[in-house]
Design an enzyme around this catalytic site. Structure first.
Site, short mmCIF file in Angstrom:
data_model
loop_
_atom_site.label_atom_id
_atom_site.label_comp_id
_atom_site.label_asym_id
_atom_site.label_seq_id
_atom_site.Cartn_x
_atom_site.Cartn_y
_atom_site.Cartn_z
N CYS A 173 0.83 -1.20 0.00
CA CYS A 173 0.00 0.00 0.00
C CYS A 173 0.87 1.25 0.00
O CYS A 173 1.75 1.41 0.84
CB CYS A 173 -0.91 0.01 1.21
SG CYS A 173 -2.01 1.45 1.27
N HIS A 187 1.90 -7.51 -6.79
CA HIS A 187 1.31 -6.49 -7.67
C HIS A 187 2.41 -6.10 -8.64
O HIS A 187 3.44 -5.56 -8.24
CB HIS A 187 0.85 -5.29 -6.84
CG HIS A 187 0.08 -4.28 -7.63
ND1 HIS A 187 -0.87 -3.48 -7.06
CD2 HIS A 187 0.12 -3.93 -8.94
CE1 HIS A 187 -1.38 -2.67 -7.99
NE2 HIS A 187 -0.78 -2.94 -9.13
N GLY A 232 -4.11 -5.02 -12.83
CA GLY A 232 -4.59 -4.86 -14.19
C GLY A 232 -5.32 -6.05 -14.78
O GLY A 232 -5.56 -6.09 -15.99
N ARG A 277 -10.18 -4.52 -8.64
CA ARG A 277 -11.33 -3.67 -8.95
C ARG A 277 -12.39 -4.34 -9.81
O ARG A 277 -13.59 -4.12 -9.60
CB ARG A 277 -10.84 -2.38 -9.61
CG ARG A 277 -10.23 -1.40 -8.62
CD ARG A 277 -9.49 -0.28 -9.31
NE ARG A 277 -8.23 -0.75 -9.88
CZ ARG A 277 -7.45 -0.02 -10.65
NH1 ARG A 277 -7.82 1.20 -10.98
NH2 ARG A 277 -6.31 -0.50 -11.11
#
Length: 336
Positions: free
Chosen positions: A102, A173, A215, A237
């Site tokens: 984060c 990530h 992504g 997301r």
């Protein structure tokens, strides 16, 4: 290490839903579980100081229906993280995950999150302390690097350090994080993705269970990464905004389940008793339905579904019947 749980968690980690602040709360996770019975779910990040010093044990609340479910912790003090991990295990979580990804200012000021990529030795100490404190799996979620670091150099060293203290699963990530100059939102989009680097890490560390994150917007894409040899795929997301598109066929396609695919409509019906119980305990409808707005994304009636819930769920007398009324917009579409 809990050897009885590890095989199941490794299997569940073939597809996981990323920890997302303000999004993947307990209500969101119950919805996702009704769409997929196998995907590994993660809490939004909970800070170790909040649990250990602040006594905010309510942050560990979750439903038995959520399993398999992992608790993500933020922190940088090995002893405090060990205490927090033990609290998470006692609360019933199947896995404890350390946030090393984060990039927000608030997280940096606490000297944890992505800034820890600069201190792999400290991360290793934290992981070792957490593993010693609990029997459930301890895992790490990280970036490929931060700021001016060369990911080709720092990521292998980082992974080697945490493997040395017994970490067996990691989610990467596939972007750098820029700690200065980019907002957390920009850090999710602007730094370029380097999927090939993550693939090379699997070649360097073949025994390490690696999930790729960043992504990924479809189950087709997730299956491609699995076919290329990665152990898991973590989706963020898209899983939130279009949960049915990602999860309704996941048990069959990713996990080989022989049960029928789930549907968004069935998930809504399964949520109704949960909504009723939440309201009986003093909760409000919008606390749950805000996570359900994207269930019918792209389908006829989706706009009316969102409108009915958005306009009505905040009202003090709103209850499950509003969700049922919104569902008629899908079953009997009012828009082309």
């Amino acid at each position: 290490m809990n050897t009885n749980s590890r095989p199941n968690l490794e299997r569940s980690a073939r597809l996981s839903i990323a920890p997302m602040m303000d999004w993947t709360d307990r209500h969101c996770r119950v919805l996702h579980r009704h769409l997929s019975g196998h995907a590994l779910l993660y809490t939004e990040m909970v800070t170790a100081p909040a649990l250990v010093r602040g006594g905010a044990l309510h942050l560990l609340d979750h439903s038995p229906d959520e399993h398999p479910v992992a608790l993500q912790l933020g922190g940088s003090d090995p002893r405090e993280l060990a205490q927090a991990a033990r609290l998470g295990q006692d609360a019933g979580y199947d896995e404890i995950n350390l946030n090393v990804g984060c990039p927000s200012d608030r997280v940096q000021s606490g000297t944890f999150g992505a800034v820890l990529m600069k201190n792999p030795g400290l991360v290793a100490e934290c992981c070792a302390a957490m593993r010693q404190a609990v029997d459930v799996d301890v895992t790490v979620k990280c970036r490929i690097g931060v700021d001016d670091q060369n990911p080709e150099d720092v990521l292998p060293e980082f992974l080697a350090r945490i493997i040395a203290v017994g970490i067996e699963r990691v989610s990467i990530h596939a972007r750098k994080a820029w700690l200065q100059g980019l907002s957390p939102k920009e850090n999710r989009d602007i730094p370029p993705l380097d999927y090939d680097l993550v693939m090379r890490m699997k070649g360097l560390f073949p025994s390490l269970h690696i999930s790729i994150n960043g992504g990924i917007t479809s189950l087709d894409q997730a299956e491609e990464f699995l076919e290329r040899g990665l152990d898991g795929v973590m989706v963020g997301r898209t899983a939130y905004h279009q949960p049915a598109d990602l999860l309704c066929t996941a048990d069959r396609r990713v996990f080989g389940a022989t049960v029928a695919d789930t549907t968004a409509e069935t998930a809504v019906h399964k949520m109704l008793p949960y909504i009723e119980a939440h309201m009986v305990s003093g909760g409000r409808l919008h606390q749950i339905t805000r996570h359900m707005l994207g269930l019918f994304s792209g389908r006829p009636g989706a706009r009316n579904w969102r409108r009915i819930l958005s306009e009505g769920a905040h009202k003090s007398d709103a209850g499950p019947e509003l969700v049922e009324r919104a569902l008629t917009a899908i079953l009997v579409p009012a828009e082309a």
